[in-house]
Motif scaffolding. Structure first.
Motif, PDB file in Angstrom:
ATOM      1  N   ASP A  26      17.796  -7.020  33.733  1.00  9.81           N
ATOM      2  CA  ASP A  26      18.524  -6.295  32.700  1.00  9.81           C
ATOM      3  C   ASP A  26      18.481  -4.613  32.605  1.00  9.81           C
ATOM      4  O   ASP A  26      19.670  -4.092  32.613  1.00  9.81           O
TER       5      ASP A  26
ATOM      6  N   ARG B 104      21.056  -3.679  35.339  1.00  5.75           N
ATOM      7  CA  ARG B 104      22.208  -3.871  34.870  1.00  5.75           C
ATOM      8  C   ARG B 104      22.846  -2.712  33.915  1.00  5.75           C
ATOM      9  O   ARG B 104      23.899  -2.452  34.172  1.00  5.75           O
ATOM     10  N   GLU B 105      22.094  -2.381  33.123  1.00  5.23           N
ATOM     11  CA  GLU B 105      22.243  -1.340  31.954  1.00  5.23           C
ATOM     12  C   GLU B 105      22.633  -0.102  32.755  1.00  5.23           C
ATOM     13  O   GLU B 105      23.774   0.444  32.592  1.00  5.23           O
TER      14      GLU B 105
ATOM     15  N   VAL C 163      26.040  -2.080  27.326  1.00  5.74           N
ATOM     16  CA  VAL C 163      25.897  -3.556  27.208  1.00  5.74           C
ATOM     17  C   VAL C 163      26.602  -4.345  26.352  1.00  5.74           C
ATOM     18  O   VAL C 163      26.909  -5.353  26.543  1.00  5.74           O
TER      19      VAL C 163
ATOM     20  N   SER D  74      29.135  -7.514  27.417  1.00  3.33           N
ATOM     21  CA  SER D  74      28.685  -8.850  26.728  1.00  3.33           C
ATOM     22  C   SER D  74      30.130  -9.123  25.699  1.00  3.33           C
ATOM     23  O   SER D  74      30.353 -10.345  26.087  1.00  3.33           O
TER      24      SER D  74
END
Lengths: 188, 188
Positions: B112, B115-116, A120, A124
């Motif tokens: 989240d 998504r990880e 992650v 990012s």
């Protein structure tokens, strides 16, 4: 014990890393980290929200370093050259923290949820670099591709640097990977 | 209700995706998915271990498709060409599942932890492709860089395809991104 202990952050980082590697991440408590560092739990919580933060508190600093290095290149710089310039700025920063970076990697590799958090962080980082390139007028998909390619180089170079039996210059490994990426993509 | 309901998997996928988007992923139960699909919970668990599996059960199939497409290219194929050939095989597979892929992406983007999980899937895909290239005699770091660059193209092209206001050919978007990556890396 004073409110700001000199070198407390570094002592806590070092103690945490030792304990994570000795006992495993889950088995280590904040109390044990503080005790190993010769500090109180209260002092620990002045620097980190929890034990996972010891591993990821540098993420914001790394992203800031990357983004400001991209921004610092002349406006006409080709996107991949701007990303390469940023990698050249980041390399010595990690080289300096070599022992910490290396032990941190060992801890992360051993834990699925920490590995996910690391992915992650890298995603990012790529998004932040792509956004910075777009602000400089780089069109899509060039901005995202240059950013993702830069992070791919960072990831592959970091693994090579970590796995090398001898002390390598991280900046040099990055340069080699950037050159190799160019060769690899050119053949297609 | 028969042990193998015809089209049950597809009906469950469709029902799950509708409910995830209507109510959110956390708020949706397996019982509700089964009911919406006109099936029993028992039937649901014949196909999926839990509701998250509805989103990720295709990951193994996708990886298999990628890896076998790389392996199917002639031995002398340059690594990035082998990866490009694999992307050309994968594109129509996802194009065919366009509506599912698109709604799936909306659900994942909104959560989240999903998504990880998606980032882990892509990282595993890159590792599997790199391993396949190494088995074919491609040296490091070329194998990992070609694999990571291929996944970067896949990721960026997928986002562009999803965000396009009109129906685009996913294979065409991938080709454009591959071309653009070549241009971007060549300038460095």
């Amino acid at each position: 014990m004073g409110r700001w202990e000199p070198g407390a952050r570094e002592r806590l980082e070092q103690a945490a890393m030792e304990l994570f590697l000795e006992r495993g991440f889950e088995q280590t408590t904040v109390a044990e980290i503080a005790s190993r560092a010769g500090l109180t739990e209260r002092t620990f919580f002045r620097y980190f929200a929890d034990k996972r933060e010891v591993l990821f508190s540098g993420a914001g600093e790394l992203q800031e370093l990357f983004v400001s290095a991209v921004s610092a290149t002349p406006a006409a710089t080709a996107p991949m050259d701007a990303v390469a310039a940023a990698l050249a700025v980041v390399a010595p920063f990690l080289q300096e923290r070599g022992a910490f970076a290396s032990r941190r990697q060992d801890v992360i590799t051993a834990h699925d949820d920490l590995r996910e958090r690391e992915l992650v962080k890298l995603a990012s980082l790529a998004s932040a670099i792509a956004a910075t390139l777009r602000e400089r007028g780089v069109a899509e998909p060039a901005a995202s591709l240059a950013a993702e390619a830069g992070i791919a180089v960072f990831k592959v170079a970091f693994e090579r640097w970590q796995e090398a039996p001898t002390d390598l210059d991280f900046a040099r490994v990055i340069e080699e990977c950037l050159g190799e990426l160019k060769v690899v993509t050119a053949t297609s």
